[in-house]
Design an enzyme around this catalytic site. Sequence first.
Site, mmCIF file in Angstrom:
data_model
loop_
_atom_site.group_PDB
_atom_site.id
_atom_site.type_symbol
_atom_site.label_atom_id
_atom_site.label_comp_id
_atom_site.label_asym_id
_atom_site.label_seq_id
_atom_site.Cartn_x
_atom_site.Cartn_y
_atom_site.Cartn_z
ATOM 1 N N ASP A 75 0.898 -0.982 -0.106
ATOM 2 C CA ASP A 75 0.279 -0.151 -0.055
ATOM 3 C C ASP A 75 0.660 1.197 -0.089
ATOM 4 O O ASP A 75 1.223 1.239 1.492
ATOM 5 C CB ASP A 75 -1.283 0.252 1.404
ATOM 6 N N ASP A 82 -2.039 6.103 -5.397
ATOM 7 C CA ASP A 82 -2.650 4.802 -3.886
ATOM 8 C C ASP A 82 -2.837 3.975 -4.384
ATOM 9 O O ASP A 82 -3.661 3.217 -5.029
ATOM 10 C CB ASP A 82 -3.250 5.493 -2.994
#
Length: 413
Positions: free
Chosen positions: A121, A300
């Site tokens: 992530d 992201d």
Amino acid sequence: MYFLSALVFALLPLLTAVVPLVVLPLPSQSTAVPIAKRGGLKGVGGLSKSRSLVRHSMAKIKTRITAHKKNTGMGHPLAGGIKHLGKRDTGSNLLTDDSALLWYGSISIGTQADSFTVDFDTGSSDLFVPSSNCQSSCSGHKTYDPSASTNSQDLGVSFELTFGDGSSGRGEKFSDVVRIAGLTANSQVLGLVTEYSIEFQSTQFPPDGLMGLGFESISVFNASPPFQTLISDKVLTSPIFGFKLATSASELFLGGVNDALFTGDFAWVPLSNAGFWQAPFDGISVDGNSVVGQTEAIFDTGSTQIIGDPDGIRALFAAIPGASPSAGDDNSYTIPCDLNPSISISVGGREVEISPASFNLGPVSEGSSTCVAGASADPNLTGLFWILGDVFLQNVYSAWDVGNVRIGFATLS
């Protein structure tokens, strides 16, 4: 000069197990981690999943903005981009099956090199996995026993990761050896979770834990993230990692980029702030017509969609034929399933075409001719920044340059 990985792994559309990668740990090297994405929004409940994915992404960003102020003593430059920053988000069906859209692969922890699956992530900066002291809330996950590792050290600090969408985990901070595709990060701070909230339990969150690839300033643990530890330990050929997020041969490449997975040169963009992977994009066009101007973005891998402010998202969909707000929620949109809109996002002077396959997240219900669109609004965003998640990143090869504090995009091979 970038370096070619010796191993490229195929992405399985529905992953039931992640095959660990074995690479001899040599000094100053680069290597690949196979990653996969489990499932998607296809089928019943797509709109509900889409809405809760947006809530989860926004909750994560809020938590890291708060951590930045705690760690540095200064407010994050994007704090003004979110209304009611400290307010808890509410809503039903939070995270139900949402984690089926995470990109995850294997790492190992401890002297016994126990293998764990983690979500990679770029929108966060901490590493956590379940502890062997975790009871029923960690059922179905692999757990870590620190007593089995001679390098394990209890730091004597408890933690609680609490997100605005209701998800949480609590436990104790430790340090230990962490290996990622044979690359060793020594004395890596990690969280051992002794209690997961329901959103992180195995039926809703398939990976065992999460590994953040952001910068230390947004670390909830106020600790060096694993990739930065690899840099400090001088085991990488280059302080860069690369991502291919696609329907085949997806991977996270550490210590450079995989030359086999892209063509041409990179369009590089300096980061506006080294916390999130934050940089401006030049604008968004539909059929060659500009609909959104230059805006800051958080790039992201942990967010599925493109997320923007209501005015900007409304302008985007006004230019897409047949698009309309979903029933009961004017922040989510639907499109005709057979629509092939020409949407492009300009970054670093390069136009990135968003493929219809990535922008179309699947039918709103089984057999429907109406599909969930890959962009949504969040009513708390003011227009200061957007989040560009997988709907954007699947269309490029991305290079994340920690050493030069920049992000780059190239054409997929």
